[in-house]
Write a protein that holds these residues in place. Structure first.
Motif: not given
Length: 306
Positions: A10, A16, A20
């Motif tokens: 990630t 992000a 993940a």
């Protein structure tokens, strides 16, 4: 064979990492062992140039693609709208998660009077810029880059009237402020609000694990939207929006192509059946290309090269 630890690649931005961790939890709930490996993206580092000037498709995915091909991570999680329509050789789409909110929102400073006069709006997206200028031709649009947190901070520190964000990204990390309005008239980016997980084509273990996370309805809608995008732009960035939605008996689609200044607009609204969606996005794009879209794409390519 559950013994293999699936390494989830990630970017290291807050959003992000949230994405993940979401995939990690789903895999863990199915009994898989996982670990998260955060990799810094060039897209987060190079903030002084607009993305389309870097000439890289998928600047946010590139670092993770390399990490996967080098064997440092097994799978990678992305906002699907950031992923180029052509994946690198050896990497495949393994799961599309159920889609969140697809809407774009305007985050503002608490006063919307500027909508009726002159104003300055920030966005790094050609699609948002063109649609905004189409609706508000006497406004000024400025470039805004960086991850969600960075962009939010830049807006606070600026004298801009507002900035445009994807609702889903702000909702996922609880950053959606009180001062916002839904831009329901703005056609979202293809696959906006959806997360995709990619794996190596030869990694049957990970592909089988991820197949259990796939949401078919979202996979089909994003397939149509991304096929529309791929057919229209042919490797060039352009102001393109697309949204496919399931109804009880069919799939409705809206696609748009704008000139960079928002003055020229090509739009298509069509529906298809569940068993005829395979080339539907492509056909919709070809209809636009044949009705003046080709000439517009040529002029956009020229303008972006300048």
């Amino acid at each position: 064979m559950m013994s293999k630890i699936i390494r989830i690649g990630t970017r290291d931005s807050e959003l992000a990492l949230w994405q993940a961790h979401t995939v990690q939890k789903k895999l863990n709930d199915l009994g898989y062992q996982t670990e998260i490996v955060a990799v810094k993206s060039q897209g987060d580092i190079i903030l002084d140039k607009p993305l389309y000037e870097l000439g890289i498709t998928g600047i946010f995915t590139k670092t993770l693609d390399i990490a996967m091909i080098n064997g440092q991570v097994d799978i990678a999680v992305h906002s699907m709208k950031d992923v180029p329509t052509a994946l690198p050789i050896g990497i495949v789409q393994a799961a599309v998660l159920e889609r969140a909110n697809t809407v774009d929102i305007l985050v503002h400073k608490g006063n919307l009077d500027f909508l009726n006069s002159e104003g300055t709006i920030a966005t790094g997206s050609l699609r948002r810029q063109a649609q905004w200028l189409n609706k508000y031709p006497n406004h000024n649009v400025v470039d805004l880059r960086g991850n969600v947190n960075t962009r939010m901070q830049k807006l606070q520190d600026s004298d801009w009237n507002g900035a445009i964000f994807a609702a889903a990204g702000l909702e996922r990390i609880n950053l959606k402020p009180e001062n916002y309005i839904d831009l329901s008239w703005m056609v979202p980016a293809p696959a906006q609000g959806a997360m995709v997980v990619v794996a190596m084509e030869n990694d049957d273990f990970c592909k089988e694990a991820l197949a259990k996370l796939n949401h078919t309805e979202t996979e089909i809608c994003t397939h149509i939207e991304r096929e529309f995008l791929k057919t229209l732009e042919g490797g060039c960035t352009a102001p393109i929006g697309a949204l496919a939605t399931f109804t009880s008996d069919k799939i409705d689609f809206e696609g748009v192509l704008f000139s960079l200044d928002g003055k020229e607009k090509h739009t298509i609204k069509k529906s298809c059946t569940f068993d005829s969606y395979k080339n539907f996005g492509k056909n919709c794009a070809e209809e636009i290309l044949n009705n003046g879209g080709s000439a517009l794409m040529e002029s956009i390519r020229r303008d972006l090269k300048k």
